[in-house]
Write a protein that holds these residues in place. Structure first.
Motif, PDB file in Angstrom:
ATOM      1  N   ASN A   1       0.800  -1.227   0.000  1.00 12.93           N
ATOM      2  CA  ASN A   1       0.000   0.000   0.000  1.00 12.93           C
ATOM      3  C   ASN A   1       0.830   1.273   0.000  1.00 12.93           C
ATOM      4  O   ASN A   1       0.401   2.301  -0.492  1.00 12.93           O
ATOM      5  N   PHE A   2       2.019   1.221   0.610  1.00 11.50           N
ATOM      6  CA  PHE A   2       2.857   2.414   0.759  1.00 11.50           C
ATOM      7  C   PHE A   2       3.934   2.471  -0.326  1.00 11.50           C
ATOM      8  O   PHE A   2       4.044   3.440  -1.077  1.00 11.50           O
ATOM      9  N   ASP A   3       4.715   1.399  -0.415  1.00 11.49           N
ATOM     10  CA  ASP A   3       5.877   1.367  -1.297  1.00 11.49           C
ATOM     11  C   ASP A   3       5.592   1.667  -2.770  1.00 11.49           C
ATOM     12  O   ASP A   3       6.332   2.432  -3.389  1.00 11.49           O
ATOM     13  N   PRO A   4       4.549   1.060  -3.380  1.00 18.54           N
ATOM     14  CA  PRO A   4       4.330   1.312  -4.818  1.00 18.54           C
ATOM     15  C   PRO A   4       4.216   2.803  -5.155  1.00 18.54           C
ATOM     16  O   PRO A   4       4.778   3.258  -6.151  1.00 18.54           O
ATOM     17  N   HIS A   5       3.536   3.572  -4.308  1.00 23.35           N
ATOM     18  CA  HIS A   5       3.326   4.994  -4.620  1.00 23.35           C
ATOM     19  C   HIS A   5       4.590   5.805  -4.384  1.00 23.35           C
ATOM     20  O   HIS A   5       4.951   6.657  -5.207  1.00 23.35           O
ATOM     21  N   VAL A   6       5.277   5.539  -3.281  1.00 25.22           N
ATOM     22  CA  VAL A   6       6.486   6.303  -2.997  1.00 25.22           C
ATOM     23  C   VAL A   6       7.597   5.891  -3.971  1.00 25.22           C
ATOM     24  O   VAL A   6       8.466   6.689  -4.328  1.00 25.22           O
ATOM     25  N   PHE A   7       7.552   4.660  -4.450  1.00 19.58           N
ATOM     26  CA  PHE A   7       8.513   4.210  -5.455  1.00 19.58           C
ATOM     27  C   PHE A   7       8.304   4.966  -6.774  1.00 19.58           C
ATOM     28  O   PHE A   7       9.260   5.401  -7.412  1.00 19.58           O
ATOM     29  N   ASN A   8       7.049   5.115  -7.177  1.00 20.39           N
ATOM     30  CA  ASN A   8       6.737   5.880  -8.399  1.00 20.39           C
ATOM     31  C   ASN A   8       7.230   7.317  -8.285  1.00 20.39           C
ATOM     32  O   ASN A   8       7.769   7.877  -9.237  1.00 20.39           O
ATOM     33  N   LEU A   9       7.036   7.924  -7.117  1.00 25.90           N
ATOM     34  CA  LEU A   9       7.514   9.302  -6.901  1.00 25.90           C
ATOM     35  C   LEU A   9       9.037   9.343  -7.011  1.00 25.90           C
ATOM     36  O   LEU A   9       9.601  10.241  -7.632  1.00 25.90           O
ATOM     37  N   THR A  10       9.696   8.342  -6.416  1.00 26.42           N
ATOM     38  CA  THR A  10      11.161   8.265  -6.465  1.00 26.42           C
ATOM     39  C   THR A  10      11.643   8.173  -7.910  1.00 26.42           C
ATOM     40  O   THR A  10      12.531   8.910  -8.341  1.00 26.42           O
ATOM     41  N   LEU A  11      11.011   7.282  -8.663  1.00 23.17           N
ATOM     42  CA  LEU A  11      11.420   7.054 -10.056  1.00 23.17           C
ATOM     43  C   LEU A  11      11.248   8.317 -10.892  1.00 23.17           C
ATOM     44  O   LEU A  11      12.169   8.732 -11.600  1.00 23.17           O
ATOM     45  N   HIS A  12      10.071   8.923 -10.811  1.00 21.62           N
ATOM     46  CA  HIS A  12       9.774  10.053 -11.695  1.00 21.62           C
ATOM     47  C   HIS A  12      10.364  11.368 -11.226  1.00 21.62           C
ATOM     48  O   HIS A  12      10.846  12.152 -12.055  1.00 21.62           O
ATOM     49  N   VAL A  13      10.351  11.628  -9.939  1.00 23.29           N
ATOM     50  CA  VAL A  13      10.861  12.913  -9.455  1.00 23.29           C
ATOM     51  C   VAL A  13      12.385  12.905  -9.374  1.00 23.29           C
ATOM     52  O   VAL A  13      13.049  13.850  -9.776  1.00 23.29           O
ATOM     53  N   MET A  14      12.940  11.810  -8.838  1.00 16.21           N
ATOM     54  CA  MET A  14      14.385  11.795  -8.584  1.00 16.21           C
ATOM     55  C   MET A  14      15.214  11.244  -9.736  1.00 16.21           C
ATOM     56  O   MET A  14      16.280  11.765 -10.034  1.00 16.21           O
ATOM     57  N   PHE A  15      14.758  10.160 -10.350  1.00 21.51           N
ATOM     58  CA  PHE A  15      15.660   9.420 -11.240  1.00 21.51           C
ATOM     59  C   PHE A  15      15.314   9.444 -12.722  1.00 21.51           C
ATOM     60  O   PHE A  15      16.083   8.931 -13.518  1.00 21.51           O
TER      61      PHE A  15
ATOM     62  N   LYS B   1      18.009  10.869 -15.004  1.00 19.55           N
ATOM     63  CA  LYS B   1      19.233  10.051 -14.980  1.00 19.55           C
ATOM     64  C   LYS B   1      19.056   8.744 -15.742  1.00 19.55           C
ATOM     65  O   LYS B   1      20.013   8.179 -16.269  1.00 19.55           O
ATOM     66  N   LEU B   2      17.842   8.211 -15.753  1.00 17.12           N
ATOM     67  CA  LEU B   2      17.602   6.926 -16.393  1.00 17.12           C
ATOM     68  C   LEU B   2      17.093   7.084 -17.825  1.00 17.12           C
ATOM     69  O   LEU B   2      16.856   6.090 -18.499  1.00 17.12           O
ATOM     70  N   GLY B   3      16.920   8.326 -18.260  1.00 14.04           N
ATOM     71  CA  GLY B   3      16.467   8.554 -19.625  1.00 14.04           C
ATOM     72  C   GLY B   3      15.036   8.129 -19.861  1.00 14.04           C
ATOM     73  O   GLY B   3      14.662   7.744 -20.971  1.00 14.04           O
ATOM     74  N   ILE B   4      14.204   8.171 -18.822  1.00 16.28           N
ATOM     75  CA  ILE B   4      12.767   7.887 -19.036  1.00 16.28           C
ATOM     76  C   ILE B   4      11.995   9.191 -18.849  1.00 16.28           C
ATOM     77  O   ILE B   4      12.413  10.065 -18.100  1.00 16.28           O
ATOM     78  N   PRO B   5      10.876   9.336 -19.559  1.00 16.04           N
ATOM     79  CA  PRO B   5      10.128  10.593 -19.454  1.00 16.04           C
ATOM     80  C   PRO B   5       9.502  10.752 -18.075  1.00 16.04           C
ATOM     81  O   PRO B   5       8.952   9.803 -17.520  1.00 16.04           O
ATOM     82  N   ARG B   6       9.616  11.952 -17.536  1.00 16.82           N
ATOM     83  CA  ARG B   6       9.010  12.259 -16.240  1.00 16.82           C
ATOM     84  C   ARG B   6       7.514  12.434 -16.451  1.00 16.82           C
ATOM     85  O   ARG B   6       7.085  13.310 -17.201  1.00 16.82           O
ATOM     86  N   ASP B   7       6.713  11.596 -15.814  1.00 17.47           N
ATOM     87  CA  ASP B   7       5.266  11.598 -16.058  1.00 17.47           C
ATOM     88  C   ASP B   7       4.533  12.330 -14.930  1.00 17.47           C
ATOM     89  O   ASP B   7       4.383  11.798 -13.832  1.00 17.47           O
ATOM     90  N   GLU B   8       4.064  13.539 -15.232  1.00 15.28           N
ATOM     91  CA  GLU B   8       3.409  14.363 -14.204  1.00 15.28           C
ATOM     92  C   GLU B   8       2.103  13.733 -13.708  1.00 15.28           C
ATOM     93  O   GLU B   8       1.729  13.912 -12.537  1.00 15.28           O
ATOM     94  N   ASN B   9       1.430  12.985 -14.594  1.00 12.19           N
ATOM     95  CA  ASN B   9       0.193  12.300 -14.176  1.00 12.19           C
ATOM     96  C   ASN B   9       0.477  11.244 -13.133  1.00 12.19           C
ATOM     97  O   ASN B   9      -0.255  11.110 -12.144  1.00 12.19           O
ATOM     98  N   VAL B  10       1.548  10.477 -13.353  1.00 11.71           N
ATOM     99  CA  VAL B  10       1.939   9.446 -12.398  1.00 11.71           C
ATOM    100  C   VAL B  10       2.305  10.090 -11.064  1.00 11.71           C
ATOM    101  O   VAL B  10       1.910   9.610  -9.998  1.00 11.71           O
ATOM    102  N   ILE B  11       3.018  11.213 -11.129  1.00 10.20           N
ATOM    103  CA  ILE B  11       3.423  11.915  -9.902  1.00 10.20           C
ATOM    104  C   ILE B  11       2.180  12.384  -9.146  1.00 10.20           C
ATOM    105  O   ILE B  11       2.054  12.169  -7.930  1.00 10.20           O
ATOM    106  N   LYS B  12       1.239  12.979  -9.861  1.00 14.69           N
ATOM    107  CA  LYS B  12       0.015  13.489  -9.223  1.00 14.69           C
ATOM    108  C   LYS B  12      -0.800  12.356  -8.614  1.00 14.69           C
ATOM    109  O   LYS B  12      -1.206  12.425  -7.449  1.00 14.69           O
ATOM    110  N   GLU B  13      -1.017  11.298  -9.377  1.00 16.67           N
ATOM    111  CA  GLU B  13      -1.815  10.160  -8.882  1.00 16.67           C
ATOM    112  C   GLU B  13      -1.132   9.481  -7.705  1.00 16.67           C
ATOM    113  O   GLU B  13      -1.803   9.078  -6.746  1.00 16.67           O
ATOM    114  N   SER B  14       0.181   9.325  -7.776  1.00 20.82           N
ATOM    115  CA  SER B  14       0.912   8.657  -6.690  1.00 20.82           C
ATOM    116  C   SER B  14       0.818   9.466  -5.411  1.00 20.82           C
ATOM    117  O   SER B  14       0.648   8.907  -4.327  1.00 20.82           O
TER     118      SER B  14
END
Lengths: 215, 219
Positions: free
Chosen positions: A105-119, A122-135
Protein backbone atom coordinates in the motif's frame (compact mmCIF):
# COMPACT_ATOMS: atom_id res chain seq x y z
CA UNK A 1 31.10 -13.71 9.20
CA UNK A 2 30.59 -10.32 7.60
CA UNK A 3 27.40 -9.96 5.57
CA UNK A 4 27.95 -8.40 2.13
CA UNK A 5 25.15 -6.09 0.96
CA UNK A 6 25.00 -5.10 -2.70
CA UNK A 7 24.01 -1.56 -3.76
CA UNK A 8 24.19 0.13 -0.32
CA UNK A 9 23.67 3.68 -1.57
CA UNK A 10 20.21 2.83 -2.90
CA UNK A 11 16.96 2.78 -0.92
CA UNK A 12 15.86 -0.87 -0.75
CA UNK A 13 19.30 -2.10 0.42
CA UNK A 14 19.11 0.44 3.23
CA UNK A 15 16.25 -1.54 4.79
CA UNK A 16 18.74 -4.37 5.22
CA UNK A 17 21.56 -2.10 6.42
CA UNK A 18 19.50 -0.45 9.16
CA UNK A 19 18.22 -3.88 10.26
CA UNK A 20 21.79 -5.22 10.48
CA UNK A 21 22.86 -2.18 12.54
CA UNK A 22 19.91 -2.66 14.93
CA UNK A 23 20.86 -6.34 15.28
CA UNK A 24 24.57 -5.50 15.79
CA UNK A 25 25.63 -7.61 12.80
CA UNK A 26 28.78 -6.66 10.87
CA UNK A 27 28.36 -5.93 7.19
CA UNK A 28 30.24 -4.69 4.15
CA UNK A 29 28.67 -2.71 1.31
CA UNK A 30 29.43 -3.91 -2.24
CA UNK A 31 29.07 -1.04 -4.71
CA UNK A 32 26.74 -1.59 -7.64
CA UNK A 33 25.81 1.32 -9.88
CA UNK A 34 22.18 0.97 -10.95
CA UNK A 35 22.44 4.21 -12.90
CA UNK A 36 25.07 2.54 -15.10
CA UNK A 37 22.89 -0.57 -15.42
CA UNK A 38 25.24 -2.80 -13.43
CA UNK A 39 22.24 -4.70 -12.06
CA UNK A 40 21.67 -6.14 -15.53
CA UNK A 41 25.20 -7.57 -15.83
CA UNK A 42 25.16 -11.36 -16.34
CA UNK A 43 27.40 -11.83 -13.27
CA UNK A 44 24.92 -9.97 -11.07
CA UNK A 45 21.92 -11.79 -12.56
CA UNK A 46 23.48 -15.06 -11.37
CA UNK A 47 23.04 -13.76 -7.82
CA UNK A 48 19.71 -11.98 -8.31
CA UNK A 49 17.84 -13.23 -11.38
CA UNK A 50 15.26 -10.41 -11.27
CA UNK A 51 18.07 -7.83 -11.54
CA UNK A 52 17.19 -5.78 -8.47
CA UNK A 53 18.94 -4.82 -5.23
CA UNK A 54 19.60 -5.74 -2.49
CA UNK A 55 21.29 -9.13 -2.50
CA UNK A 56 23.19 -10.33 0.55
CA UNK A 57 26.07 -12.80 0.65
CA UNK A 58 26.85 -14.38 4.01
CA UNK A 59 29.76 -16.72 3.25
CA UNK A 60 28.20 -18.92 0.56
CA UNK A 61 24.65 -18.08 1.54
CA UNK A 62 22.90 -15.75 -0.92
CA UNK A 63 19.52 -14.18 -0.21
CA UNK A 64 17.51 -11.47 -1.97
CA UNK A 65 14.34 -9.35 -1.45
CA UNK A 66 14.98 -6.81 1.34
CA UNK A 67 12.00 -7.86 3.46
CA UNK A 68 12.99 -11.55 3.29
CA UNK A 69 16.56 -10.66 4.27
CA UNK A 70 15.35 -8.54 7.21
CA UNK A 71 13.09 -11.31 8.48
CA UNK A 72 15.92 -13.86 8.28
CA UNK A 73 18.45 -11.80 10.26
CA UNK A 74 15.89 -10.45 12.74
CA UNK A 75 14.94 -14.03 13.57
CA UNK A 76 18.43 -15.58 13.44
CA UNK A 77 19.75 -12.97 15.87
CA UNK A 78 16.57 -12.61 17.92
CA UNK A 79 18.41 -12.49 21.23
CA UNK A 80 20.95 -9.88 20.07
CA UNK A 81 20.44 -6.13 19.56
CA UNK A 82 16.92 -4.67 19.21
CA UNK A 83 14.02 -7.11 19.06
CA UNK A 84 12.30 -6.23 15.78
CA UNK A 85 9.67 -8.99 15.66
CA UNK A 86 7.56 -8.58 18.80
CA UNK A 87 7.51 -10.98 21.73
CA UNK A 88 4.56 -13.24 20.93
CA UNK A 89 3.06 -14.93 17.87
CA UNK A 90 0.26 -12.35 18.01
CA UNK A 91 2.71 -9.42 18.08
CA UNK A 92 4.65 -11.02 15.22
CA UNK A 93 1.35 -11.20 13.32
CA UNK A 94 0.94 -7.43 13.70
CA UNK A 95 4.51 -6.88 12.49
CA UNK A 96 3.81 -9.03 9.41
CA UNK A 97 0.49 -7.21 8.85
CA UNK A 98 2.10 -3.74 8.73
CA UNK A 99 5.17 -4.93 6.83
CA UNK A 100 2.80 -6.18 4.12
CA UNK A 101 0.93 -2.84 4.26
CA UNK A 102 4.26 -1.10 3.62
CA UNK A 103 5.06 -3.46 0.74
CA UNK A 104 1.71 -3.27 -1.04
CA UNK A 105 0.00 0.00 0.00
CA UNK A 106 2.86 2.41 0.76
CA UNK A 107 5.88 1.37 -1.30
CA UNK A 108 4.33 1.31 -4.82
CA UNK A 109 3.33 4.99 -4.62
CA UNK A 110 6.49 6.30 -3.00
CA UNK A 111 8.51 4.21 -5.46
CA UNK A 112 6.74 5.88 -8.40
CA UNK A 113 7.51 9.30 -6.90
CA UNK A 114 11.16 8.27 -6.47
CA UNK A 115 11.42 7.05 -10.06
CA UNK A 116 9.77 10.05 -11.69
CA UNK A 117 10.86 12.91 -9.46
CA UNK A 118 14.39 11.79 -8.58
CA UNK A 119 15.66 9.42 -11.24
CA UNK A 120 13.76 9.89 -14.51
CA UNK A 121 16.32 12.21 -16.14
CA UNK A 122 19.23 10.05 -14.98
CA UNK A 123 17.60 6.93 -16.39
CA UNK A 124 16.47 8.55 -19.62
CA UNK A 125 12.77 7.89 -19.04
CA UNK A 126 10.13 10.59 -19.45
CA UNK A 127 9.01 12.26 -16.24
CA UNK A 128 5.27 11.60 -16.06
CA UNK A 129 3.41 14.36 -14.20
CA UNK A 130 0.19 12.30 -14.18
CA UNK A 131 1.94 9.45 -12.40
CA UNK A 132 3.42 11.91 -9.90
CA UNK A 133 0.01 13.49 -9.22
CA UNK A 134 -1.81 10.16 -8.88
CA UNK A 135 0.91 8.66 -6.69
CA UNK A 136 0.79 11.64 -4.34
CA UNK A 137 -3.01 11.37 -4.09
CA UNK A 138 -2.90 7.65 -3.37
CA UNK A 139 -0.04 8.05 -0.88
CA UNK A 140 -2.01 10.82 0.84
CA UNK A 141 -4.97 8.49 1.42
CA UNK A 142 -2.63 5.82 2.80
CA UNK A 143 -1.02 8.36 5.15
CA UNK A 144 -4.47 9.34 6.44
CA UNK A 145 -4.94 5.72 7.49
CA UNK A 146 -1.48 5.71 9.08
CA UNK A 147 -2.43 8.90 10.97
CA UNK A 148 -5.47 7.15 12.43
CA UNK A 149 -3.44 4.04 13.31
CA UNK A 150 -0.60 6.02 14.91
CA UNK A 151 -3.06 8.02 16.99
CA UNK A 152 -3.87 4.75 18.80
CA UNK A 153 -0.50 3.02 18.68
CA UNK A 154 3.01 4.44 19.18
CA UNK A 155 4.45 2.31 16.36
CA UNK A 156 2.70 0.55 13.52
CA UNK A 157 2.60 -2.96 15.01
CA UNK A 158 1.95 -1.83 18.58
CA UNK A 159 3.88 -0.07 21.34
CA UNK A 160 7.20 -1.49 20.13
CA UNK A 161 9.50 -0.50 17.24
CA UNK A 162 9.64 -3.29 14.66
CA UNK A 163 10.54 -4.31 11.11
CA UNK A 164 7.23 -2.76 10.03
CA UNK A 165 8.38 0.77 10.99
CA UNK A 166 11.98 0.18 9.88
CA UNK A 167 10.88 -0.84 6.38
CA UNK A 168 9.55 2.69 5.78
CA UNK A 169 12.82 4.50 6.52
CA UNK A 170 14.62 4.59 3.17
CA UNK A 171 11.85 5.78 0.85
CA UNK A 172 10.31 8.15 3.41
CA UNK A 173 13.74 9.74 3.72
CA UNK A 174 13.57 10.40 -0.04
CA UNK A 175 10.00 11.71 0.31
CA UNK A 176 10.93 14.37 2.89
CA UNK A 177 14.23 15.14 1.16
CA UNK A 178 14.94 15.06 -2.58
CA UNK A 179 11.30 14.35 -3.60
CA UNK A 180 10.35 17.59 -1.83
CA UNK A 181 7.11 16.45 -0.18
CA UNK A 182 7.95 16.78 3.51
CA UNK A 183 4.55 18.42 4.04
CA UNK A 184 2.89 15.03 3.52
CA UNK A 185 4.53 13.94 6.78
CA UNK A 186 4.62 17.21 8.76
CA UNK A 187 0.94 17.99 8.11
CA UNK A 188 -0.09 14.82 9.97
CA UNK A 189 0.53 15.13 13.72
CA UNK A 190 0.97 11.44 14.61
CA UNK A 191 2.73 10.44 11.39
CA UNK A 192 5.10 13.35 11.98
CA UNK A 193 5.85 12.28 15.56
CA UNK A 194 6.38 8.68 14.40
CA UNK A 195 8.67 9.77 11.56
CA UNK A 196 10.75 11.99 13.87
CA UNK A 197 11.07 9.12 16.31
CA UNK A 198 12.11 6.41 13.87
CA UNK A 199 14.35 8.56 11.67
CA UNK A 200 16.33 9.87 14.62
CA UNK A 201 17.30 6.37 15.74
CA UNK A 202 21.12 6.13 15.85
CA UNK A 203 20.98 3.11 13.53
CA UNK A 204 19.33 5.13 10.75
CA UNK A 205 21.64 8.09 11.22
CA UNK A 206 24.61 5.72 10.96
CA UNK A 207 23.35 4.21 7.70
CA UNK A 208 22.79 7.66 6.17
CA UNK A 209 26.29 8.70 7.18
CA UNK A 210 27.94 5.56 5.79
CA UNK A 211 26.10 5.52 2.44
CA UNK A 212 24.72 8.91 1.40
CA UNK A 213 22.03 8.75 -1.29
CA UNK A 214 23.24 8.76 -4.90
CA UNK A 215 21.40 12.04 -5.63
CA UNK B 1 -12.50 -26.84 21.54
CA UNK B 2 -10.99 -23.70 20.05
CA UNK B 3 -13.20 -21.24 18.19
CA UNK B 4 -12.69 -21.45 14.44
CA UNK B 5 -10.77 -18.51 13.01
CA UNK B 6 -12.79 -16.02 10.96
CA UNK B 7 -12.04 -14.92 7.41
CA UNK B 8 -14.03 -11.97 6.09
CA UNK B 9 -14.37 -11.70 2.31
CA UNK B 10 -15.66 -13.36 -0.86
CA UNK B 11 -13.87 -16.60 -1.91
CA UNK B 12 -13.66 -15.23 -5.48
CA UNK B 13 -11.22 -12.57 -4.27
CA UNK B 14 -7.63 -13.62 -5.07
CA UNK B 15 -6.33 -12.43 -1.70
CA UNK B 16 -9.14 -14.18 0.21
CA UNK B 17 -8.52 -17.42 -1.68
CA UNK B 18 -4.80 -17.23 -0.76
CA UNK B 19 -5.77 -17.35 2.92
CA UNK B 20 -8.34 -20.12 2.38
CA UNK B 21 -5.73 -22.27 0.61
CA UNK B 22 -3.35 -21.81 3.54
CA UNK B 23 -6.02 -22.65 6.15
CA UNK B 24 -6.97 -25.82 4.28
CA UNK B 25 -3.29 -26.88 3.87
CA UNK B 26 -2.80 -26.34 7.58
CA UNK B 27 -6.05 -28.08 8.51
CA UNK B 28 -7.11 -25.09 10.62
CA UNK B 29 -10.89 -24.83 11.06
CA UNK B 30 -12.35 -21.56 9.85
CA UNK B 31 -15.58 -19.68 9.35
CA UNK B 32 -15.96 -17.71 6.13
CA UNK B 33 -17.95 -14.53 6.62
CA UNK B 34 -19.25 -13.11 3.34
CA UNK B 35 -18.58 -9.49 2.36
CA UNK B 36 -20.69 -8.22 -0.53
CA UNK B 37 -18.30 -5.98 -2.42
CA UNK B 38 -20.83 -5.18 -5.15
CA UNK B 39 -22.88 -3.56 -2.40
CA UNK B 40 -19.83 -1.77 -0.98
CA UNK B 41 -19.79 -3.71 2.30
CA UNK B 42 -15.96 -3.54 2.32
CA UNK B 43 -16.22 0.24 2.69
CA UNK B 44 -18.77 0.18 5.53
CA UNK B 45 -17.72 1.71 8.88
CA UNK B 46 -17.96 -1.69 10.58
CA UNK B 47 -15.67 -3.31 8.03
CA UNK B 48 -13.19 -0.42 8.08
CA UNK B 49 -12.72 -1.09 11.80
CA UNK B 50 -11.15 -4.47 10.96
CA UNK B 51 -9.51 -3.44 7.66
CA UNK B 52 -8.91 0.32 7.48
CA UNK B 53 -7.87 0.20 3.80
CA UNK B 54 -11.27 -1.26 2.87
CA UNK B 55 -9.73 -4.33 1.24
CA UNK B 56 -10.39 -8.06 1.67
CA UNK B 57 -9.59 -10.29 3.50
CA UNK B 58 -9.80 -9.38 7.18
CA UNK B 59 -9.01 -12.10 9.70
CA UNK B 60 -9.72 -12.80 13.35
CA UNK B 61 -8.29 -15.46 15.67
CA UNK B 62 -9.81 -14.97 19.13
CA UNK B 63 -8.47 -11.57 20.23
CA UNK B 64 -6.07 -11.15 17.29
CA UNK B 65 -7.25 -9.14 14.31
CA UNK B 66 -5.11 -9.09 11.14
CA UNK B 67 -5.20 -8.18 7.47
CA UNK B 68 -2.98 -8.57 4.36
CA UNK B 69 -3.27 -12.13 3.00
CA UNK B 70 0.47 -12.94 3.08
CA UNK B 71 0.73 -11.75 6.71
CA UNK B 72 -2.31 -13.85 7.64
CA UNK B 73 -0.75 -16.91 5.99
CA UNK B 74 2.52 -16.45 7.88
CA UNK B 75 0.62 -15.99 11.16
CA UNK B 76 -1.40 -19.19 10.58
CA UNK B 77 1.79 -21.16 9.97
CA UNK B 78 3.51 -19.74 13.07
CA UNK B 79 0.49 -20.08 15.37
CA UNK B 80 -0.29 -23.66 14.28
CA UNK B 81 3.09 -25.22 13.43
CA UNK B 82 2.02 -28.75 14.33
CA UNK B 83 -1.18 -28.81 12.29
CA UNK B 84 -1.66 -30.01 8.71
CA UNK B 85 1.27 -29.40 6.35
CA UNK B 86 4.09 -28.80 8.85
CA UNK B 87 6.62 -27.79 6.22
CA UNK B 88 4.47 -25.13 4.55
CA UNK B 89 6.59 -22.32 6.03
CA UNK B 90 9.76 -24.41 6.43
CA UNK B 91 10.99 -26.37 9.42
CA UNK B 92 14.35 -24.59 9.74
CA UNK B 93 15.57 -20.99 9.32
CA UNK B 94 17.22 -21.46 5.90
CA UNK B 95 14.12 -23.14 4.44
CA UNK B 96 11.97 -20.35 5.88
CA UNK B 97 14.24 -17.64 4.43
CA UNK B 98 14.04 -19.21 0.98
CA UNK B 99 10.24 -19.34 1.27
CA UNK B 100 10.14 -15.68 2.37
CA UNK B 101 12.37 -14.73 -0.59
CA UNK B 102 9.95 -16.33 -3.04
CA UNK B 103 6.82 -15.02 -1.30
CA UNK B 104 8.41 -11.57 -1.68
CA UNK B 105 9.23 -12.32 -5.35
CA UNK B 106 5.56 -13.24 -5.83
CA UNK B 107 4.41 -10.06 -4.12
CA UNK B 108 6.87 -7.73 -5.84
CA UNK B 109 7.38 -9.27 -9.30
CA UNK B 110 4.56 -11.72 -10.11
CA UNK B 111 1.60 -10.07 -8.41
CA UNK B 112 1.69 -6.58 -9.97
CA UNK B 113 1.50 -7.62 -13.65
CA UNK B 114 -0.68 -10.71 -13.02
CA UNK B 115 -3.19 -8.69 -10.93
CA UNK B 116 -3.61 -6.14 -13.72
CA UNK B 117 -4.17 -8.95 -16.24
CA UNK B 118 -6.65 -10.77 -13.97
CA UNK B 119 -8.62 -7.57 -13.50
CA UNK B 120 -8.52 -6.53 -17.16
CA UNK B 121 -9.21 -9.96 -18.66
CA UNK B 122 -11.31 -11.82 -16.08
CA UNK B 123 -13.12 -9.18 -14.03
CA UNK B 124 -13.54 -6.07 -16.21
CA UNK B 125 -15.71 -7.82 -18.83
CA UNK B 126 -18.02 -9.18 -16.12
CA UNK B 127 -18.25 -5.76 -14.53
CA UNK B 128 -18.98 -4.28 -17.97
CA UNK B 129 -15.86 -2.09 -17.75
CA UNK B 130 -13.81 -1.13 -20.80
CA UNK B 131 -10.52 -3.00 -21.17
CA UNK B 132 -7.26 -1.11 -21.58
CA UNK B 133 -5.38 -2.87 -24.38
CA UNK B 134 -2.14 -1.01 -23.81
CA UNK B 135 -2.16 -1.93 -20.12
CA UNK B 136 -2.82 -5.55 -21.10
CA UNK B 137 0.13 -5.72 -23.54
CA UNK B 138 2.52 -3.96 -21.16
CA UNK B 139 1.72 -6.35 -18.33
CA UNK B 140 1.80 -9.45 -20.51
CA UNK B 141 5.35 -8.48 -21.50
CA UNK B 142 6.32 -7.91 -17.84
CA UNK B 143 4.83 -11.22 -16.75
CA UNK B 144 6.62 -13.10 -19.57
CA UNK B 145 9.96 -11.82 -18.28
CA UNK B 146 9.11 -12.86 -14.72
CA UNK B 147 8.06 -16.33 -15.87
CA UNK B 148 11.36 -16.68 -17.76
CA UNK B 149 13.13 -16.28 -14.42
CA UNK B 150 10.73 -18.80 -12.85
CA UNK B 151 11.33 -21.30 -15.65
CA UNK B 152 15.07 -21.23 -15.03
CA UNK B 153 14.56 -21.61 -11.28
CA UNK B 154 12.09 -24.47 -11.70
CA UNK B 155 14.58 -26.27 -13.90
CA UNK B 156 16.89 -26.38 -10.86
CA UNK B 157 14.33 -26.87 -8.10
CA UNK B 158 11.07 -28.84 -7.92
CA UNK B 159 9.22 -26.01 -6.18
CA UNK B 160 10.17 -22.34 -5.95
CA UNK B 161 11.78 -22.37 -2.51
CA UNK B 162 13.16 -25.91 -2.64
CA UNK B 163 12.13 -29.56 -2.82
CA UNK B 164 8.82 -29.15 -1.01
CA UNK B 165 5.58 -27.30 -1.77
CA UNK B 166 5.49 -24.16 0.36
CA UNK B 167 3.75 -20.87 1.02
CA UNK B 168 5.81 -19.46 -1.85
CA UNK B 169 4.09 -21.70 -4.43
CA UNK B 170 0.71 -21.38 -2.69
CA UNK B 171 0.89 -17.60 -2.91
CA UNK B 172 0.81 -17.82 -6.73
CA UNK B 173 -2.29 -20.03 -6.97
CA UNK B 174 -5.04 -17.37 -6.94
CA UNK B 175 -3.82 -15.12 -9.78
CA UNK B 176 -2.42 -17.98 -11.88
CA UNK B 177 -5.73 -19.86 -11.59
CA UNK B 178 -7.67 -16.95 -13.08
CA UNK B 179 -5.09 -16.37 -15.81
CA UNK B 180 -5.36 -20.00 -16.90
CA UNK B 181 -9.11 -20.54 -16.37
CA UNK B 182 -10.84 -17.19 -16.77
CA UNK B 183 -8.53 -15.03 -18.89
CA UNK B 184 -7.40 -17.40 -21.65
CA UNK B 185 -3.77 -16.89 -20.75
CA UNK B 186 -2.88 -20.53 -20.00
CA UNK B 187 -0.19 -20.32 -22.67
CA UNK B 188 1.88 -18.06 -20.43
CA UNK B 189 2.35 -21.14 -18.26
CA UNK B 190 2.23 -23.96 -20.80
CA UNK B 191 4.77 -22.38 -23.17
CA UNK B 192 7.53 -22.80 -20.59
CA UNK B 193 8.39 -26.41 -19.82
CA UNK B 194 9.31 -26.13 -16.14
CA UNK B 195 6.62 -23.60 -15.29
CA UNK B 196 4.07 -25.90 -16.94
CA UNK B 197 5.23 -28.86 -14.87
CA UNK B 198 5.13 -26.76 -11.66
CA UNK B 199 1.72 -25.28 -12.41
CA UNK B 200 0.29 -28.76 -13.06
CA UNK B 201 1.58 -29.97 -9.69
CA UNK B 202 0.53 -27.08 -7.49
CA UNK B 203 -2.90 -26.53 -9.03
CA UNK B 204 -3.85 -30.18 -8.58
CA UNK B 205 -3.30 -30.16 -4.83
CA UNK B 206 -6.42 -31.16 -2.86
CA UNK B 207 -6.34 -27.92 -0.88
CA UNK B 208 -6.50 -25.79 -4.02
CA UNK B 209 -9.26 -27.93 -5.53
CA UNK B 210 -11.31 -27.29 -2.38
CA UNK B 211 -10.79 -23.54 -2.71
CA UNK B 212 -11.89 -23.65 -6.36
CA UNK B 213 -15.02 -25.53 -5.24
CA UNK B 214 -15.76 -22.84 -2.67
CA UNK B 215 -15.35 -20.21 -5.41
CA UNK B 216 -17.78 -22.09 -7.71
CA UNK B 217 -20.32 -22.54 -4.93
CA UNK B 218 -20.26 -18.86 -4.10
CA UNK B 219 -21.48 -17.75 -7.56
Amino acid sequence: MVVKVYGPVFASPKRVLVCLVEKEIEFEGVPLDLLKGEHKDPEFLKLQPFGTVPVTQDGDYVLYESRAIMRYYAEKYKSQGTDLLGKTVEERGQVENWLEVEAHNFDPHVFNLTLHVMFSSKLGIPRDENVIKESEEKLSRVLDIYEERLSKSKYLAGDFFSLADLSHLPFTQYLVGPIGKEYMITSRKHVNAWWNDISSRPSWQKVLQLYPAPL
Amino acid sequence: MATPVKVHGPPLSTAVSRVLACLIEKDVPFQLIPVNMAKGEHKSPDFLKIQPFGQVPAFQDEATSLFESRAICRYICEKYPEKGNKGLYGTNPLAKASIDQWVEAEGQSFNPPSSVLVFQLAFAPRMKLKQDQSLISQNEAKLEKVLDVYDKRLGESRFLAGDDFSLADLSHLPNAHYLVNAAERGELFTSKKNVERWWGEISSRDSWKKVVDMQKQST
